[in-house]
Scaffold this active site. Structure first.
Site, mmCIF file in Angstrom:
data_model
loop_
_atom_site.group_PDB
_atom_site.id
_atom_site.type_symbol
_atom_site.label_atom_id
_atom_site.label_comp_id
_atom_site.label_asym_id
_atom_site.label_seq_id
_atom_site.Cartn_x
_atom_site.Cartn_y
_atom_site.Cartn_z
ATOM 1 C CG ASP A 133 -1.975 0.830 1.190
ATOM 2 O OD1 ASP A 133 -2.511 0.755 -0.300
ATOM 3 O OD2 ASP A 133 -2.715 1.677 2.186
ATOM 4 C CB CYS A 187 -20.495 -4.736 -10.336
ATOM 5 S SG CYS A 187 -19.127 -4.709 -9.717
ATOM 6 C CB CYS A 193 -20.622 0.311 -4.219
ATOM 7 S SG CYS A 193 -20.613 0.558 -5.932
ATOM 8 C CB CYS A 197 -21.082 7.246 -1.782
ATOM 9 S SG CYS A 197 -19.407 8.430 -1.171
ATOM 10 C CB CYS A 213 -13.397 9.396 -0.166
ATOM 11 S SG CYS A 213 -13.739 7.697 0.392
ATOM 12 C CB CYS A 240 -16.568 5.497 5.351
ATOM 13 S SG CYS A 240 -17.847 5.331 4.459
ATOM 14 C CB CYS A 247 -19.807 -4.612 -1.849
ATOM 15 S SG CYS A 247 -19.946 -5.900 -3.570
#
Length: 367
Positions: A133, A187, A193, A197, A213, A240, A247
């Site tokens: 990451d 998907c 999703c 949000c 976000c 979050c 999902c």
């Protein structure tokens, strides 16, 4: 020693605790080029480091010259705890990945062990580098081409069998390994999703505007949270999970019993006021060794103030007003601004409540 195969590496990865492992070629895949457009749209917010490393992020061969393969691992971190919407309004919402130990450290240690085993097992020398990451790698793209899943409309890597609660890691190496088949998008017509949000941060399928976000606002943003988004923060104190919670591939998702990901004491469904009342020393100690150190102490106080303001807990006003030497971070001007906002939201008819009888305790008038 001998010739390493993709199967050898996957079997060793499994023995080290990885739930998924796949191989992608080290190529300039088409999806990698979208980064420049994303940056040009201003979607990176204040994350200037994204722009500084854009060239390296465009191709892993800019990180490891002569790279031939990218070994991508996936580690399930979902634990047996309620989904966010099932929590009471006075409970702090913390992203699942931050409940336990810092995944950067744990996964990197496992990747280093895998790389060391590869180097000791290969009959030919090779170059390799492991990242979790923090490196200039668009890991979800390589994870998709390594067959671990597909990049969903929520921008997360989704695996059909175990969902998207996954830590990704990768080893970029010069070994010519047999690649896996690219994961295909599954998907379909689902847009849960995007619809869930609270700030509309998912501006289109697979495209996230970080400026909106909640994860960015509560972690990466170092300044004040824009007032337009504070109510949408709800009870989120760090990160979050909403776009993953809704999902279908995560409902339900399997649970991990891996010790590092289990909620540590104090972060297991904590009450907002209990976190707020902790001294700076205790709060630092609580998050030490977790991913939550990323937000810094003032950032956590800022987030807590907003979440308390959204909780509807009128009794929490006393906690916001209680300043002492052991919580000096509360005096930070940025934190004070959010305390004022929270007090006014809890008691709009009595904004003086946060200041106490003498009007002391806040810098400037309550708006």
């Amino acid at each position: 020693m001998g010739t390493l195969t993709s199967l050898d590496i996957k079997q060793k990865a499994a023995s080290l605790g990885f739930d998924l492992c796949g191989i992608a070629r080290a190529e300039s895949f088409p999806e990698l080029s979208f980064l420049q457009e994303w940056l040009d749209r201003g979607y990176a917010g204040d994350m200037a480091w994204m722009a500084r490393t854009r060239d390296r992020r465009a191709d892993v061969r800019n990180v490891v010259p002569d790279a031939r393969s990218v070994i991508v691992t996936g580690t399930l971190y979902n634990t047996d705890r309620p989904y966010t919407e099932e929590l009471a309004s006075d409970v702090a919402r913390l992203s699942r990945y931050a409940w336990g130990d810092d995944y950067h450290i744990v996964i990197k240690s496992r990747l280093d062990a895998l790389l060391a085993w590869m180097q000791s097992s290969s009959d030919a020398p090779f170059d390799g580098r492991a990242y979790v990451d923090t490196g200039p790698v668009q890991e979800r793209v390589y994870a998709q081409y390594a067959g671990l899943g597909w990049i969903g409309k929520n921008t997360c890597l989704i695996n059909r069998e175990i969902g998207s609660w996954l830590f990704l890691g990768e080893i970029i190496c010069t070994l010519p390994l047999e690649p896996d088949t690219q994961g295909l998008e599954q998907c379909g017509s689902c847009t849960r999703c995007l619809e869930a949000c609270p700030t509309g941060a998912l501006v289109e399928p697979g495209v996230l505007d970080s400026n909106r976000c909640l994860s960015y606002l509560t972690i990466e943003l170092r300044s004040s949270i824009p007032e337009a988004h504070r109510e949408s923060i709800g009870g989120h104190v760090y990160g979050c999970d909403i776009c993953q919670e809704v999902c279908p591939y995560n409902r339900p998702a399997p649970h991990s019993g891996d010790a590092p990901w289990q909620p540590r004491r104090g972060l297991d469904l904590p009450r907002l006021v209990d976190l707020w009342r902790r001294s700076d020393r205790d709060l630092r100690s609580l998050v030490k060794g977790s991913a939550m150190t990323r937000a810094k102490l003032a950032g956590l106080r800022r987030n807590l103030a907003v979440a308390i303001g959204n909780s509807g807990d009128g009794d929490a006003i006393a906690a916001l007003r209680d300043h002492d030497a052991e919580r000096s971070s509360i005096e930070d001007p940025m934190v004070q601004e959010h305390i004022e906002w929270a007090a006014n939201r809890l008691h709009p008819e009595r904004p003086e409540a946060v200041r106490g009888d003498d009007g002391a305790g806040c810098d400037g008038p309550v708006r």
